[in-house]
Design a protein around this motif. Structure first.
Motif, short mmCIF file in Angstrom:
data_model
loop_
_atom_site.label_atom_id
_atom_site.label_comp_id
_atom_site.label_asym_id
_atom_site.label_seq_id
_atom_site.Cartn_x
_atom_site.Cartn_y
_atom_site.Cartn_z
N HIS A 21 57.38 97.78 18.75
CA HIS A 21 57.45 97.38 17.35
C HIS A 21 58.09 95.99 17.28
O HIS A 21 58.86 95.60 18.17
CB HIS A 21 58.26 98.38 16.54
N ASP A 43 52.48 98.16 17.82
CA ASP A 43 52.30 98.68 16.47
C ASP A 43 52.31 97.49 15.51
O ASP A 43 53.30 96.76 15.44
CB ASP A 43 53.44 99.65 16.14
N LYS A 53 53.96 96.59 10.58
CA LYS A 53 54.75 95.61 9.83
C LYS A 53 53.89 94.42 9.42
O LYS A 53 53.97 93.93 8.28
CB LYS A 53 55.93 95.12 10.67
#
Length: 320
Positions: A131, A287, A290
Motif C-alpha cells: 500500500h 493496491d 488510494k
C-alpha cells in the motif's frame, strides 16, 4: 489550463512519453537533457552536465510551474560501482534535492517525483499487496536512494510549501520497452520453448500510457499535493499468464513447459541469478485503491490492449 512544465529524464522511456502527452494537451514544455537530442521542435531544451548536488538549474527553471522529475541513476542487475549506494545517492538523492531546492527559489508550484516500488520492497506474499502508506522496506541501494529522496522532498515541502507528489511505479511496459520485457517478446516471437508454464505467482505491472495518464492527473489534481501513490494496471498476472497473453498479442505460439517453480528457483540460485528468479517466480502486488479514491483515477488502458500496443511496436521495429 496550460502550464510551463520542466521534464527531466526527457529522453528516457517514460520521459519521452510524458513529453508527447503534454504536447498533445498544449502545455509549454522544457526538457533537461545531458546532450543534444532529437526531441520535438516544440520542446525547449535545457542542457545539464550532470544530475548532482552542483547542477545549476536557475536558467531552466524560469517561469516553470511544474517539474516532472523522472531522471535517475537506475537500478542495474550487475552494478560495477565500488560503492553503489554512494553512486545512487549522488544522483537520486543529492541531485533530486538540489533541483527541488532551486525549484522552491524559482517559485515552482508542484514537483512530481517518479520514484519506484522498490521503496516498498522486493516482493509480497500472494494476496497481500503493498500500500502507498506502508512503512518503506527497500532492500537494495537503488531502493534506499529513492526512499531517501522521498524523505528529503517531504521535509522540503513541509518547510516551504512546495507541493510534492510521489509516484511509485511497478514494472513499466509499452511500445519501446527494453530489458527483460523486450527479451521476453523476442523469445516468444521466435517460438523458443520456455520453462515458465507452471508459475502461480501474481505481479502488478503498469502500461506506459497508464503511468503517463496518472502523471498528468497529478499535475493538476488538488488532492495530489503532498501525497504518495502506487500505480498499476489494476490487474495482476502470473508470469505464465503474462507470457500466454503476450504471445497472443504477438500472434506467436506460447511454448511453455510446466517446470515447477521450486526447480527454477534452485537452478537460478546455482547460476547466481537469484534476483531474476524472484522477478519470474515471486509475487509483487500493489493496491491502487488510494490512487483510485483520492484522485478518481482509473487506468485508461486494459492489459490486453497495452500488450497489443507493445507487440505491434516490437514487430514494426524488430528488424531495424
Amino acid at each position: 489550463m496550460t502550464s510551463t512544465v520542466l521534464v527531466t529524464g526527457a529522453t528516457g522511456f517514460v520521459g519521452r512519453a510524458v513529453l508527447s502527452s503534454l504536447a498533445a494537451r498544449g502545455h509549454r514544455l522544457r526538457a533537461a537533457v545531458r546532450s543534444s537530442s532529437a526531441l520535438d521542435a516544440q520542446v525547449e531544451t535545457f542542457q545539464i552536465d550532470a544530475l548532482d548536488a552542483d547542477t545549476q538549474w536557475q536558467q531552466g527553471l524560469q517561469g516553470v510551474d511544474v517539474i516532472i522529475h523522472s531522471a535517475a541513476r537506475v537500478h542495474v542487475m550487475n552494478d560495477t560501482e565500488a560503492d553503489p549506494l554512494s553512486a545512487f545517492r549522488r544522483v537520486n538523492v543529492e541531485g533530486t534535492l538540489n533541483l527541488a531546492r532551486q525549484a522552491v527559489a524559482a517559485g515552482v508550484r508542484r514537483f512530481i517525483f517518479i520514484s519506484s516500488i522498490k521503496v516498498n520492497g522486493e516482493g509480497t506474499d500472494t494476496g497481500r499487496p503493498y500500500h502507498a502508506d506502508d512503512v518503506p522496506a527497500p532492500a537494495d541501494p537503488y531502493g534506499v536512494s529513492k526512499m531517501e529522496a522521498e524523505q528529503g522532498l517531504r521535509a522540503l515541502a513541509a518547510q516551504t510549501g512546495l507541493e510534492v507528489v510521489i509516484i511509485r511505479p511497478v514494472l513499466v511496459y509499452g511500445p519501446g520497452v527494453k530489458a527483460n520485457f523486450l527479451a521476453m517478446m523476442r523469445w516468444l516471437q521466435k517460438g523458443v520453448p520456455l520453462p515458465f508454464g507452471a508459475i502461480d505467482n501474481r505481479r502488478s505491472l503498469v502500461a506506459l500510457d497508464n503511468l503517463v495518464d496518472l502523471v498528468l492527473t497529478c499535475m493538476v489534481h488538488p488532492a495530489a499535493a503532498n501525497q504518495t501513490f502506487l500505480v498499476s494496471d489494476g490487474e495482476d498476472l502470473s508470469t505464465t499468464d503474462l507470457l500466454r497473453r503476450m504471445a497472443r498479442a504477438l500472434g506467436a505460439p506460447a511454448r511453455l513447459l510446466p517446470v515447477p517453480a521450486i526447480l527454477l528457483k534452485l537452478g537460478a540460485t546455482l547460476l547466481g541469478k537469484r534476483a531474476l528468479s524472484q522477478r519470474l517466480c515471486g509475487s509483487l502486488q500493489v493496491d491502487i485503491e488510494k490512487t483510485r479514491t483520492l484522485l478518481g483515477w482509473v487506468p485508461p488502458l486494459g492489459v490486453d490492449r497495452a500488450l497489443a500496443q507493445a507487440a505491434r511496436h516490437y514487430q514494426e521495429n524488430m528488424n531495424k
